[in-house]
Design an enzyme around this catalytic site. Structure first.
Site, PDB file in Angstrom:
ATOM      1  N   ASP A  33     -39.865 -74.055  15.012  1.00  0.00           N
ATOM      2  CA  ASP A  33     -40.519 -73.809  13.719  1.00  0.00           C
ATOM      3  C   ASP A  33     -39.480 -73.936  12.602  1.00  0.00           C
ATOM      4  O   ASP A  33     -38.348 -73.483  12.730  1.00  0.00           O
ATOM      5  CB  ASP A  33     -41.142 -72.406  13.704  1.00  0.00           C
ATOM      6  CG  ASP A  33     -42.146 -72.243  12.577  1.00  0.00           C
ATOM      7  OD1 ASP A  33     -43.360 -72.187  12.868  1.00  0.00           O
ATOM      8  OD2 ASP A  33     -41.721 -72.186  11.394  1.00  0.00           O
ATOM      9  N   ILE A  34     -39.882 -74.536  11.507  1.00  0.00           N
ATOM     10  CA  ILE A  34     -38.971 -74.779  10.391  1.00  0.00           C
ATOM     11  C   ILE A  34     -38.597 -73.478   9.670  1.00  0.00           C
ATOM     12  O   ILE A  34     -37.566 -73.411   8.988  1.00  0.00           O
ATOM     13  CB  ILE A  34     -39.626 -75.797   9.409  1.00  0.00           C
ATOM     14  CG1 ILE A  34     -38.578 -76.523   8.594  1.00  0.00           C
ATOM     15  CG2 ILE A  34     -40.655 -75.123   8.517  1.00  0.00           C
ATOM     16  CD1 ILE A  34     -39.110 -77.752   7.870  1.00  0.00           C
ATOM     17  N   ASN A  94     -52.975 -68.921  15.699  1.00  0.00           N
ATOM     18  CA  ASN A  94     -53.811 -68.535  14.563  1.00  0.00           C
ATOM     19  C   ASN A  94     -54.973 -69.517  14.475  1.00  0.00           C
ATOM     20  O   ASN A  94     -54.778 -70.724  14.597  1.00  0.00           O
ATOM     21  CB  ASN A  94     -52.994 -68.587  13.263  1.00  0.00           C
ATOM     22  CG  ASN A  94     -51.884 -67.552  13.251  1.00  0.00           C
ATOM     23  OD1 ASN A  94     -52.077 -66.434  13.693  1.00  0.00           O
ATOM     24  ND2 ASN A  94     -50.716 -67.931  12.763  1.00  0.00           N
ATOM     25  N   GLY A 100     -55.440 -66.841   9.752  1.00  0.00           N
ATOM     26  CA  GLY A 100     -54.269 -67.162   8.940  1.00  0.00           C
ATOM     27  C   GLY A 100     -53.635 -68.501   9.287  1.00  0.00           C
ATOM     28  O   GLY A 100     -52.441 -68.707   9.066  1.00  0.00           O
ATOM     29  N   GLN A 101     -54.435 -69.423   9.799  1.00  0.00           N
ATOM     30  CA  GLN A 101     -53.894 -70.741  10.162  1.00  0.00           C
ATOM     31  C   GLN A 101     -53.641 -71.578   8.915  1.00  0.00           C
ATOM     32  O   GLN A 101     -54.516 -71.719   8.066  1.00  0.00           O
ATOM     33  CB  GLN A 101     -54.895 -71.465  11.078  1.00  0.00           C
ATOM     34  CG  GLN A 101     -54.408 -72.820  11.553  1.00  0.00           C
ATOM     35  CD  GLN A 101     -55.393 -73.490  12.507  1.00  0.00           C
ATOM     36  OE1 GLN A 101     -56.477 -72.964  12.782  1.00  0.00           O
ATOM     37  NE2 GLN A 101     -55.039 -74.661  12.990  1.00  0.00           N
ATOM     38  N   HIS A 107     -51.843 -75.262  17.262  1.00  0.00           N
ATOM     39  CA  HIS A 107     -50.464 -75.003  17.700  1.00  0.00           C
ATOM     40  C   HIS A 107     -50.366 -73.586  18.223  1.00  0.00           C
ATOM     41  O   HIS A 107     -50.995 -72.669  17.692  1.00  0.00           O
ATOM     42  CB  HIS A 107     -49.467 -75.207  16.556  1.00  0.00           C
ATOM     43  CG  HIS A 107     -49.821 -74.519  15.277  1.00  0.00           C
ATOM     44  ND1 HIS A 107     -50.796 -75.012  14.425  1.00  0.00           N
ATOM     45  CD2 HIS A 107     -49.363 -73.386  14.700  1.00  0.00           C
ATOM     46  CE1 HIS A 107     -50.903 -74.209  13.387  1.00  0.00           C
ATOM     47  NE2 HIS A 107     -50.059 -73.205  13.528  1.00  0.00           N
ATOM     48  N   HIS A 109     -47.632 -70.626  18.640  1.00  0.00           N
ATOM     49  CA  HIS A 109     -46.316 -70.119  18.297  1.00  0.00           C
ATOM     50  C   HIS A 109     -45.747 -69.446  19.544  1.00  0.00           C
ATOM     51  O   HIS A 109     -46.462 -68.707  20.237  1.00  0.00           O
ATOM     52  CB  HIS A 109     -46.411 -69.043  17.204  1.00  0.00           C
ATOM     53  CG  HIS A 109     -46.927 -69.532  15.896  1.00  0.00           C
ATOM     54  ND1 HIS A 109     -46.104 -69.837  14.834  1.00  0.00           N
ATOM     55  CD2 HIS A 109     -48.192 -69.768  15.462  1.00  0.00           C
ATOM     56  CE1 HIS A 109     -46.834 -70.221  13.804  1.00  0.00           C
ATOM     57  NE2 HIS A 109     -48.110 -70.188  14.151  1.00  0.00           N
TER      58      HIS A 109
HETATM   59  P1  AMP Z   1     -49.844 -71.336  11.039  1.00  0.00           P
HETATM   60  O1  AMP Z   1     -49.787 -70.388   9.884  1.00  0.00           O
HETATM   61  O2  AMP Z   1     -50.218 -70.667  12.328  1.00  0.00           O
HETATM   62  O3  AMP Z   1     -50.669 -72.550  10.735  1.00  0.00           O
HETATM   63  O4  AMP Z   1     -48.341 -71.799  11.272  1.00  0.00           O
HETATM   64  C1  AMP Z   1     -47.794 -72.980  10.754  1.00  0.00           C
HETATM   65  C2  AMP Z   1     -46.339 -72.972  11.111  1.00  0.00           C
HETATM   66  O5  AMP Z   1     -45.832 -74.282  10.954  1.00  0.00           O
HETATM   67  C3  AMP Z   1     -45.473 -72.056  10.231  1.00  0.00           C
HETATM   68  O6  AMP Z   1     -44.811 -71.109  11.063  1.00  0.00           O
HETATM   69  C4  AMP Z   1     -44.517 -73.033   9.547  1.00  0.00           C
HETATM   70  O7  AMP Z   1     -43.230 -72.484   9.349  1.00  0.00           O
HETATM   71  C5  AMP Z   1     -44.508 -74.188  10.515  1.00  0.00           C
HETATM   72  N1  AMP Z   1     -44.151 -75.487   9.938  1.00  0.00           N
HETATM   73  C6  AMP Z   1     -44.649 -76.065   8.810  1.00  0.00           C
HETATM   74  N2  AMP Z   1     -44.091 -77.271   8.609  1.00  0.00           N
HETATM   75  C7  AMP Z   1     -43.238 -77.473   9.651  1.00  0.00           C
HETATM   76  C8  AMP Z   1     -42.356 -78.534  10.017  1.00  0.00           C
HETATM   77  N3  AMP Z   1     -42.232 -79.656   9.265  1.00  0.00           N
HETATM   78  N4  AMP Z   1     -41.610 -78.393  11.133  1.00  0.00           N
HETATM   79  C9  AMP Z   1     -41.704 -77.272  11.893  1.00  0.00           C
HETATM   80  N5  AMP Z   1     -42.529 -76.242  11.602  1.00  0.00           N
HETATM   81  C10 AMP Z   1     -43.273 -76.334  10.495  1.00  0.00           C
END
Ligand code: AMP
Length: 121
Positions: A33-34, A94, A100-101, A107, A109
């Protein structure tokens, strides 16, 4: 709601945006995760175009479902946080607005490397 081909994970799958890859096979891609929320914060995504867990369950093949769940286990092993190799982890998806997606590509986590804490705030 239709799948958005321009979501960030679709771009990562197409190689248009880089990621810190952990694992890839026929069914899944996993990367860090970024914006990590724990010492280890990985993401595991199916390669197919699925918006969320409900969309996936409605449309994915049995092989894809098994591939995603097994992929989570493989990633946990690679990160040394599985029950075999470490002290465990939390896998969390999520789903949509109340979940909260933010990114509309399914995906999971994977949080670990330390105690993850309360399940929900
Ligand atoms: P969600 O809120 O469950 O949709 O989580 C989305 C997740 O994607 C968050 O934890 C972000 O930090 C992560 N995210 C968004 N853009 C990127 C990216 N380019 N590379 C890796 N993770 C990302």
């Amino acid at each position: 709601m239709n799948y958005d081909n321009d979501n960030v994970f679709a771009k990562i799958l197409r190689g248009e945006i880089p990621c810190k890859k952990i694992y890839e096979d026929e069914f899944v891609l996993s990367f860090h995760d970024i914006n990590p929320q724990k010492k280890i914060h990985a993401l595991v995504i199916p390669k197919g175009k699925y918006i969320d867990l409900d969309d996936f369950c409605n449309k994915a093949s049995k092989d894809e479902v098994v591939g995603l769940i097994k992929g989570i286990n493989v990633v946990a092993k690679k990160l040394n946080i599985s029950v075999d190799t470490g002290k465990g982890y939390r896998a969390l998806a999520n789903v949509s607005e109340h979940g909260g997606q933010e990114v509309p590509h399914l995906h999971f986590h994977i949080f670990g490397g330390e105690k993850v804490g309360k399940m929900v705030e």
